[in-house]
Design a protein around this motif. Structure first.
Motif, PDB file in Angstrom:
ATOM      1  N   ASN A  33      51.006  31.016  13.013  1.00  0.00           N
ATOM      2  CA  ASN A  33      50.683  29.690  12.506  1.00  0.00           C
ATOM      3  C   ASN A  33      50.675  29.643  10.983  1.00  0.00           C
ATOM      4  OD1 ASN A  33      47.911  27.858  11.737  1.00  0.00           O
ATOM      5  ND2 ASN A  33      49.529  26.850  12.888  1.00  0.00           N
ATOM      6  N   ARG A  34      50.053  30.629  10.356  1.00  0.00           N
ATOM      7  CA  ARG A  34      49.885  30.580   8.903  1.00  0.00           C
ATOM      8  C   ARG A  34      51.131  31.016   8.137  1.00  0.00           C
ATOM      9  NH1 ARG A  34      43.606  32.460   7.723  1.00  0.00           N
ATOM     10  NH2 ARG A  34      42.642  30.819   8.991  1.00  0.00           N
ATOM     11  N   GLU A  35      51.834  32.016   8.642  1.00  0.00           N
ATOM     12  CA  GLU A  35      52.993  32.528   7.908  1.00  0.00           C
ATOM     13  C   GLU A  35      54.281  31.798   8.252  1.00  0.00           C
ATOM     14  OE1 GLU A  35      53.409  36.752   8.002  1.00  0.00           O
ATOM     15  OE2 GLU A  35      51.264  37.126   7.623  1.00  0.00           O
ATOM     16  N   LEU A  36      54.401  31.332   9.487  1.00  0.00           N
ATOM     17  CA  LEU A  36      55.624  30.658   9.911  1.00  0.00           C
ATOM     18  C   LEU A  36      55.446  29.156  10.094  1.00  0.00           C
ATOM     19  CD1 LEU A  36      57.016  33.222  12.537  1.00  0.00           C
ATOM     20  CD2 LEU A  36      57.405  33.137  10.062  1.00  0.00           C
ATOM     21  N   GLY A  37      54.226  28.678   9.994  1.00  0.00           N
ATOM     22  CA  GLY A  37      53.970  27.253  10.175  1.00  0.00           C
ATOM     23  C   GLY A  37      54.168  26.776  11.599  1.00  0.00           C
ATOM     24  N   MET A  38      54.095  27.699  12.543  1.00  0.00           N
ATOM     25  CA  MET A  38      54.371  27.368  13.937  1.00  0.00           C
ATOM     26  C   MET A  38      53.232  26.551  14.548  1.00  0.00           C
ATOM     27  SD  MET A  38      55.516  30.053  16.912  1.00  0.00           S
ATOM     28  CE  MET A  38      56.878  30.618  15.875  1.00  0.00           C
ATOM     29  N   THR A  39      53.599  25.507  15.287  1.00  0.00           N
ATOM     30  CA  THR A  39      52.625  24.735  16.053  1.00  0.00           C
ATOM     31  C   THR A  39      52.349  25.486  17.348  1.00  0.00           C
ATOM     32  OG1 THR A  39      53.563  22.702  15.143  1.00  0.00           O
ATOM     33  CG2 THR A  39      52.089  22.480  17.032  1.00  0.00           C
ATOM     34  N   ILE A  40      51.086  25.617  17.714  1.00  0.00           N
ATOM     35  CA  ILE A  40      50.712  26.434  18.871  1.00  0.00           C
ATOM     36  C   ILE A  40      49.798  25.641  19.799  1.00  0.00           C
ATOM     37  CG2 ILE A  40      49.517  28.536  19.617  1.00  0.00           C
ATOM     38  CD1 ILE A  40      50.328  29.796  16.947  1.00  0.00           C
ATOM     39  N   GLN A  41      50.079  25.732  21.089  1.00  0.00           N
ATOM     40  CA  GLN A  41      49.203  25.165  22.110  1.00  0.00           C
ATOM     41  C   GLN A  41      48.762  26.295  23.041  1.00  0.00           C
ATOM     42  OE1 GLN A  41      51.880  22.036  23.666  1.00  0.00           O
ATOM     43  NE2 GLN A  41      50.236  20.615  23.225  1.00  0.00           N
ATOM     44  N   VAL A  42      47.472  26.355  23.321  1.00  0.00           N
ATOM     45  CA  VAL A  42      46.925  27.430  24.144  1.00  0.00           C
ATOM     46  C   VAL A  42      46.061  26.839  25.257  1.00  0.00           C
ATOM     47  CG1 VAL A  42      45.584  29.558  24.157  1.00  0.00           C
ATOM     48  CG2 VAL A  42      46.812  28.895  22.084  1.00  0.00           C
ATOM     49  N   VAL A  43      46.482  27.055  26.491  1.00  0.00           N
ATOM     50  CA  VAL A  43      45.613  26.717  27.619  1.00  0.00           C
ATOM     51  C   VAL A  43      44.505  27.757  27.666  1.00  0.00           C
ATOM     52  CG1 VAL A  43      45.425  26.552  30.125  1.00  0.00           C
ATOM     53  CG2 VAL A  43      47.404  25.558  28.958  1.00  0.00           C
ATOM     54  N   ALA A  44      43.270  27.293  27.693  1.00  0.00           N
ATOM     55  CA  ALA A  44      42.146  28.239  27.642  1.00  0.00           C
ATOM     56  C   ALA A  44      40.998  27.727  28.492  1.00  0.00           C
ATOM     57  CB  ALA A  44      41.683  28.429  26.204  1.00  0.00           C
ATOM     58  N   HIS A  45      40.337  28.661  29.146  1.00  0.00           N
ATOM     59  CA  HIS A  45      39.123  28.326  29.892  1.00  0.00           C
ATOM     60  C   HIS A  45      37.898  28.625  29.038  1.00  0.00           C
ATOM     61  CE1 HIS A  45      36.814  27.379  33.465  1.00  0.00           C
ATOM     62  NE2 HIS A  45      36.116  28.490  33.298  1.00  0.00           N
ATOM     63  N   ASP A  46      37.964  29.722  28.309  1.00  0.00           N
ATOM     64  CA  ASP A  46      36.877  30.130  27.423  1.00  0.00           C
ATOM     65  C   ASP A  46      37.416  30.149  25.999  1.00  0.00           C
ATOM     66  OD1 ASP A  46      34.808  31.325  26.054  1.00  0.00           O
ATOM     67  OD2 ASP A  46      34.513  32.930  27.518  1.00  0.00           O
ATOM     68  N   LEU A  47      36.802  29.373  25.124  1.00  0.00           N
ATOM     69  CA  LEU A  47      37.278  29.254  23.749  1.00  0.00           C
ATOM     70  C   LEU A  47      36.775  30.351  22.827  1.00  0.00           C
ATOM     71  CD1 LEU A  47      36.829  25.405  23.182  1.00  0.00           C
ATOM     72  CD2 LEU A  47      38.872  26.641  23.908  1.00  0.00           C
ATOM     73  N   ASN A  48      35.954  31.236  23.320  1.00  0.00           N
ATOM     74  CA  ASN A  48      35.240  32.204  22.492  1.00  0.00           C
ATOM     75  C   ASN A  48      36.069  32.808  21.374  1.00  0.00           C
ATOM     76  OD1 ASN A  48      33.296  34.023  21.582  1.00  0.00           O
ATOM     77  ND2 ASN A  48      33.844  35.552  23.098  1.00  0.00           N
ATOM     78  N   MET A  49      37.138  33.520  21.722  1.00  0.00           N
ATOM     79  CA  MET A  49      37.899  34.252  20.718  1.00  0.00           C
ATOM     80  C   MET A  49      38.816  33.361  19.896  1.00  0.00           C
ATOM     81  SD  MET A  49      36.966  37.401  20.861  1.00  0.00           S
ATOM     82  CE  MET A  49      38.288  38.187  19.926  1.00  0.00           C
ATOM     83  N   LEU A  50      39.165  32.200  20.421  1.00  0.00           N
ATOM     84  CA  LEU A  50      40.155  31.349  19.766  1.00  0.00           C
ATOM     85  C   LEU A  50      39.593  30.474  18.646  1.00  0.00           C
ATOM     86  CD1 LEU A  50      42.054  30.144  22.955  1.00  0.00           C
ATOM     87  CD2 LEU A  50      42.988  31.642  21.187  1.00  0.00           C
ATOM     88  N   LEU A  51      38.302  30.240  18.643  1.00  0.00           N
ATOM     89  CA  LEU A  51      37.741  29.256  17.719  1.00  0.00           C
ATOM     90  C   LEU A  51      38.060  29.483  16.246  1.00  0.00           C
ATOM     91  CD1 LEU A  51      34.311  28.305  19.293  1.00  0.00           C
ATOM     92  CD2 LEU A  51      36.339  26.904  19.001  1.00  0.00           C
ATOM     93  N   PRO A  52      38.146  30.734  15.759  1.00  0.00           N
ATOM     94  CA  PRO A  52      38.451  30.897  14.335  1.00  0.00           C
ATOM     95  C   PRO A  52      39.813  30.355  13.915  1.00  0.00           C
ATOM     96  CG  PRO A  52      37.491  32.912  15.220  1.00  0.00           C
ATOM     97  CD  PRO A  52      37.789  32.026  16.388  1.00  0.00           C
TER      98      PRO A  52
END
Length: 295
Positions: free
Chosen positions: A188-207
């Motif tokens: 996301n930061r180096e390539l500017g890629m848009t990302i979508q993530v299906v997630a049940h638990d957001l714990n690790m993804l929040l940052p």
């Protein structure tokens, strides 16, 4: 990567129906480019269904959707997709390099010679993901975390503008989860890629998240992350009491409510201890967030 300011996804009153059952309806929202978006909801809410609709695999029963400026299914060449079933469905006798090359050759693999340019592209993707030294190893020789990184490299090899991942952290150990999140942040930061993530638990993804599509009461909604991290909204979303706690250090935690638990089985921690346990994400944001929601 795309340079246009046009939104990545535009949905206008969309609905999905299977047979006589409406999966969800009245979805009107826009997902900006360059964002990292979680798709959240309870089991059976239709999280994967949204990705499938964006890919044109499932028709809309109502409304319109635009993906990267085109109708669903017409821009798939600019989309990378990592299904949840990747590690179980891919042929484990393939090497990591052969698996990544599938992102370029598709069903033609095994019937056409692989060009030097394609091999170079595969190596470039594996180097970016940090698995170039595993190129010669078969998938059966790799851990679940490494196979997940091969899957991401396969999706990355075609230089997508949008990367979709379905439950990428499921069944991974803590170290592999952190590595996967680090890779997504880098994309996301180096390539500017848009990302979508299906997630049940957001714990690790929040940052790394900037927003979320949340499937609530049969309707998909999009909001910036700070709007999603609301105790009442999350309690309604997950169907169980959820508390949002902010520490003096600015760390935010979303935790299951404890009011109904037997005091004898509570696992309580001082907020300073909680903050120390989440220091791995300090370098990602100034005021970052974490969740712990029941699966």
């Amino acid at each position: 990567m795309g340079t246009t300011n046009e939104p990545c996804i535009i949905c206008d009153d969309i609905a999905i129906q299977r047979g006589d059952t409406t999966i969800w309806s009245h979805g009107t929202f826009t997902i900006p480019r360059g964002t990292v978006t979680a798709i959240v909801g309870t089991n059976g809410a239709g999280k994967t269904t949204l990705l499938q609709a964006e890919l044109g695999l499932i028709p809309l029963s109502h409304g319109t959707m635009t993906v990267l400026g085109g109708a669903p299914g017409t821009t798939n060449g600019r989309i990378g997709y990592v299904p949840q079933s990747y590690t179980s469905e891919i042929d484990s006798s393939l090497t990591a390099e052969q698996s990544v090359l599938l992102g370029l050759t598709g069903t033609r693999f095994g019937f056409h010679l692989v060009s030097r340019a394609q091999r170079s592209k595969a190596l470039e993707a594996m180097e970016f993901i940090g698995i170039s030294d595993k190129a010669h190893l078969r998938l059966s020789e790799l851990s679940g975390g490494l196979r997940q990184r091969v899957a991401i490299a396969q999706a990355l090899v075609s230089d997508p503008e949008l990367l979709m991942l379905d439950e990428p952290l499921a069944n991974l150990d803590l170290a592999s989860q952190r590595t996967t999140v680090h890779i997504l942040r880098k994309l996301n930061r180096e390539l500017g890629m848009t990302i979508q993530v299906v997630a049940h638990d957001l714990n690790m993804l929040l940052p790394i998240l900037t927003g979320a599509v949340y499937l609530l009461d049969g309707h998909p909604h999009y909001a910036r992350l700070n709007e999603v991290l609301d105790s009442k909204l999350l309690t309604h979303l997950y169907g169980t009491e959820v508390q949002v706690v902010t520490t003096p250090q600015g760390d935010m935690f979303v935790m299951p409510g404890l009011d109904d638990l037997d005091p004898g089985i509570r696992d309580m921690h001082d907020t300073r201890e909680l903050a120390r346990s989440h220091q791995h994400a300090k370098h990602t944001t100034t005021h970052h967030t974490h969740t712990q929601t029941g699966r």
